[in-house]
Design an enzyme around this catalytic site. Sequence first.
Site, PDB file in Angstrom:
ATOM      1  N   HIS A 107      -6.547  -4.451  -1.006  1.00 21.34           N
ATOM      2  CA  HIS A 107      -5.780  -5.692  -0.968  1.00 21.34           C
ATOM      3  C   HIS A 107      -5.964  -6.503  -2.229  1.00 21.34           C
ATOM      4  O   HIS A 107      -5.787  -7.719  -2.226  1.00 21.34           O
ATOM      5  CB  HIS A 107      -6.179  -6.536   0.243  1.00 21.34           C
ATOM      6  CG  HIS A 107      -5.875  -5.858   1.525  1.00 21.34           C
ATOM      7  ND1 HIS A 107      -6.735  -4.954   2.088  1.00 21.34           N
ATOM      8  CD2 HIS A 107      -4.797  -5.918   2.331  1.00 21.34           C
ATOM      9  CE1 HIS A 107      -6.197  -4.497   3.208  1.00 21.34           C
ATOM     10  NE2 HIS A 107      -5.029  -5.049   3.379  1.00 21.34           N
TER      11      HIS A 107
ATOM     12  N   HIS B 241       0.824  -1.208   0.000  1.00 23.32           N
ATOM     13  CA  HIS B 241       0.000   0.000   0.000  1.00 23.32           C
ATOM     14  C   HIS B 241       0.859   1.259   0.000  1.00 23.32           C
ATOM     15  O   HIS B 241       0.378   2.339   0.336  1.00 23.32           O
ATOM     16  CB  HIS B 241      -0.898   0.030   1.237  1.00 23.32           C
ATOM     17  CG  HIS B 241      -1.637  -1.232   1.473  1.00 23.32           C
ATOM     18  ND1 HIS B 241      -2.475  -1.779   0.540  1.00 23.32           N
ATOM     19  CD2 HIS B 241      -1.663  -2.082   2.525  1.00 23.32           C
ATOM     20  CE1 HIS B 241      -2.987  -2.897   1.007  1.00 23.32           C
ATOM     21  NE2 HIS B 241      -2.505  -3.126   2.207  1.00 23.32           N
TER      22      HIS B 241
END
Lengths: 219, 219, 355, 355
Positions: D217, D55
């Site tokens: 995700h 991320h």
Amino acid sequence: MDRAMGGAPAVLTGSAVRRWVEKSAKVLAENRAYLTDLDSPIGDADHGNNMDRGYKAVLEKLPESDDIGELLKAVAMALISKVGGAAGPLYGTLFLQASKPLTGVREMDGAALAQFFDDAVAGVKMRGRSDAGMKTMLDTLIPAAEAFRQANGDGDDLAAALRAAVDAAEAGMKATIPMRAQRGRASYLGERSIGHQDPGATSSYLILQALADVVAEAP
Amino acid sequence: MDRAMGGAPAVLTGSAVRRWVEKSAKVLAENRAYLTDLDSPIGDADHGNNMDRGYKAVLEKLPESDDIGELLKAVAMALISKVGGAAGPLYGTLFLQASKPLTGVREMDGAALAQFFDDAVAGVKMRGRSDAGMKTMLDTLIPAAEAFRQANGDGDDLAAALRAAVDAAEAGMKATIPMRAQRGRASYLGERSIGHQDPGATSSYLILQALADVVAEAP
Amino acid sequence: MKKLINNAEDVTVEQLQGFGIAHSDIEVQFDPNFVNVVGGAKDRVAIVSGGGSGHEPLHGGYVGMGMLDAACPGQVFTSPTPDQMFAACKAVAGDQGVLQIVKNYTGDVLNFQMAADMLRDDGIDVRNVIIDDDVALKDSLYTAGRRGLGTTVIAEKVCGAASQEGWDLDRIAALCKKVNLYGKSMGMALTSCTTPQKGSPTFDLGEQEMEIGIGIHGEPGIERTAIKSADEITEILANHILEDEAYTRNLSEWNAEKGEWVDVETIDITFEDGDEAIAIVNGMGGTPVSELYTVYHKLAEVAGRHGVKIVRNLVGNYITSLEMAGVSITLVKADDEILRLYDAPVNTPALRWGI
Amino acid sequence: MKKLINNAEDVTVEQLQGFGIAHSDIEVQFDPNFVNVVGGAKDRVAIVSGGGSGHEPLHGGYVGMGMLDAACPGQVFTSPTPDQMFAACKAVAGDQGVLQIVKNYTGDVLNFQMAADMLRDDGIDVRNVIIDDDVALKDSLYTAGRRGLGTTVIAEKVCGAASQEGWDLDRIAALCKKVNLYGKSMGMALTSCTTPQKGSPTFDLGEQEMEIGIGIHGEPGIERTAIKSADEITEILANHILEDEAYTRNLSEWNAEKGEWVDVETIDITFEDGDEAIAIVNGMGGTPVSELYTVYHKLAEVAGRHGVKIVRNLVGNYITSLEMAGVSITLVKADDEILRLYDAPVNTPALRWGI
Ligand SMILES: Nc1ncnc2c1ncn2[C@@H]1O[C@H](COP(=O)(O)OP(=O)(O)O)[C@@H](O)[C@H]1O
Ligand SMILES: Nc1ncnc2c1ncn2[C@@H]1O[C@H](COP(=O)(O)OP(=O)(O)O)[C@@H](O)[C@H]1O
Ligand SMILES: [Mg+2]
Ligand SMILES: [Mg+2]
Ligand SMILES: [Mg+2]
Ligand SMILES: [Mg+2]
């Protein structure tokens, strides 16, 4: 291992628990890509890697002891510190919770193993705020624990009772396919989680099967 | 248009030049994707869009005049201010350079057109520091200018001399395929620029063909 | 084509509109399109650059205090037009003149030169410095010459700081040339990009292939090879840069006395043991910044092996090629002057520190 | 799989090594892995976050003066483990305790809670605040609840500033909860990402399809639809955010008196006419920043139509999903306190101003 009539072991020894852990590690390594693939359509494509990484760490940390509580606690701590994700705390708590009454215990009979499964289920339920029917590892673990307790109560030997547990586990695992997920990442998908087998339910099945295999193969 | 024997025009009038520009815009719009595709393997996939955008702007800016110098200067300025890239300044300079001797001129005969082509080539050479054989628009323009001058000298009428120029242009354009680029973006590819037709050589061919067509169709 | 756009014809304008309202210190002008700092450059040299769109944050993202005063965005991968450059320079130039920083692509060079001619005719003092730092290209005789890559970012930063310090135009132009001679870059692509106009990838690259020596316009590179590890890729790029020999070429420059553009022979530095450098590990647009750190790690090692110490670094997307996956590496030899100007405060959408 | 990596097993460590040498104010520790500011938080509250890798720049890129004191990166898309969090918090905590900022994913929540238990046993005062701002998910009873998205970045910024101002732990925890109640986000994907471990896309998306309501995700979203224009996509996301009703759910919180984790009913704000907001137009990793400006342009219009004025904005890659193409939008209602803390100086690899 002590044997009841027919040569099947009547108790699970510390060394059998160690073999179980080793066998689990082997099976999870073999099924790494499979579990990760299951985690793709309804998750984030890491479950196989998580479990494999965790059990590799478990093998490194496993003590030489025959104390089952100590062994299972080591499994728990290694999983907690190496898996991460949802599966790490959940499997970690499963083994931690179930290991608590077993400190100093060097062999478990059917009744002890039934209690072990119940404690395991309770640990996951508590940690995950989850229950049967939510499309999680509990859909494998709960029917397995129930089937084991039933078979053990019916007088089956360990191996037979574990076979019954594995059969129930397999059915439970497959039953996750039509379920709509209510916990974990798959729950975000809502309706679209339907039609996919839950990765955690699958790893739980593999771990249970490893136990049944170890007991069945027991020398 | 004045006509020599056989009905073919002997001179190119201002209104024919305007029709040429309009026809060029149409042909470039039709070949936009084709030119951009040619600019993909050896360039940056924009030549068709550049030329189409430029000629659309040319149409908007084209004066009502019959003064060929004024018309071609307007073409030059619109291309310079709307195309960008390499093609903008190069085509812009081509028309700007060639328009200079034509201020106030309202019709061009074969000799004037031969001069026009030579000036156009000189403009591109100067601006691009380039010459024949470098896999650029000059590989179309130079043989076309030469063929036109030759045919005109041989006494061909405008239409026939332009047909000869277009044939030479086509051959020149196709001759860029086996060339290794030495100017523009394609030169970065070195050996790998070989085997691809140059987009600028192709747009030059289309523009020349538009001129020949306009003259051939002339009322 | 998977893009967050409305109309392939209008992407540049759409994006500029959003850019304009997102950054209150910056104005966006249309028809002709350019981006400028509010207030312009009044009492100091104006620094202006530009080029095709699709390389964001270059150049608009570097407009602001301490860097560019204006930027001219062309259509995607198409150099802007002289009238844009003319209008942008007119808008920001005070009485100290304008430095144009030009990446060495045929289109950019030709259009900026035309604009410079127009500005000069209009009484504005203008210098035009070409950045050609791409070591992937070895010769300049049989090519359009080395392309402008990441050194452009450092040139814009350093010249912007010099303008803030009040340097005059000739001195800033000389500084800009020095940065160009001190800077070397090379890039590679894992995937092609797709321009909105074409709508399909500019070149085809197999699942196991990569392009070495790419520019920033989605054009193929100088060589196609089997895909390699990040460390191997970094070795290739870094070694090309660090072992690049003194590059000699002619760069076009306005000669005020002669009143014409003349070719000036120009020779790059080579990196020497003991040099300090500013490094950029630049993502091409579609590569996660996390992967760039793997490249940076290896780059620092390879540079160290050559005796070159990286004293400043930028790791991220600074000069991109739409959504291309890949990386380019830039090393600019840093002397005290360059470092001081590099460290000076800057406040732009894409680069900000000290303020 | 086209990635700049060496070994799929080691990507996180490889990247952390580069990160460590690139940023001299930041230290990277291994085994367990975490990133921390040099010097830690001594006389003020330590702010710590963490989550799966992939991320970036979240969270490591937000470690630095005025934001996070430490971050724990897990394996790609896998929440970190309690021992990492324990070690990170131990490393930076002074005597003012630690705030853990936790994105609401089962793994992150469980692991951070276990770490909080361990820290408490070790005598360290710890608060654990969950960020669950993803309006794509409507119910919390039959799901794991709303996920943590872009509001996390604002929470980290604002809490880091409060720590610099010397706020105590309870007050910062209350501030963090407020930011969570004030923040709403929603995302979409044009492409799936590929994790290094799996090596192929997590989900398949047709050339004409997109996913609405994705997390970070690489998990599929809540709905798959035909691809739409940037304006239409922005309308969908922005309207979900701006028209989201007060969301009620239980969030787990440590109850010191009872000595156990308890569920606390928590209710979000709704956006009202006259509100001011901080906006993030966040790229998922593979989308060029230029395209994000088209989204920002429309977002400002849609917000304006709802009477909400965007007073600060971040347009870029702030919380990504590897090389996924797509965008998420975050709006955090901004009161004077939040704005002042947001504007306070910050110096991290990914966010820097005022210093
Ligand atoms: N609340 C929960 N209770 C029980 N099991 C859960 C819960 N949440 C997730 N799981 C199990 O964890 C599995 C996912 O594990 P993993 O992929 O390793 O973690 P993550 O979802 O963090 O990536 C799911 O397939 C499910 O069986
Ligand atoms: N130096 C040059 N001299 C003559 N023609 C050139 C030169 N450089 C480029 N060209 C022509 O320009 C064409 C490319 O135009 P275009 O694609 O519009 O610009 P760009 O290369 O800037 O994208 C080439 O195909 C070539 O014919
Ligand atoms: Mg998972
Ligand atoms: Mg081109
Ligand atoms: Mg171009
Ligand atoms: Mg995970």
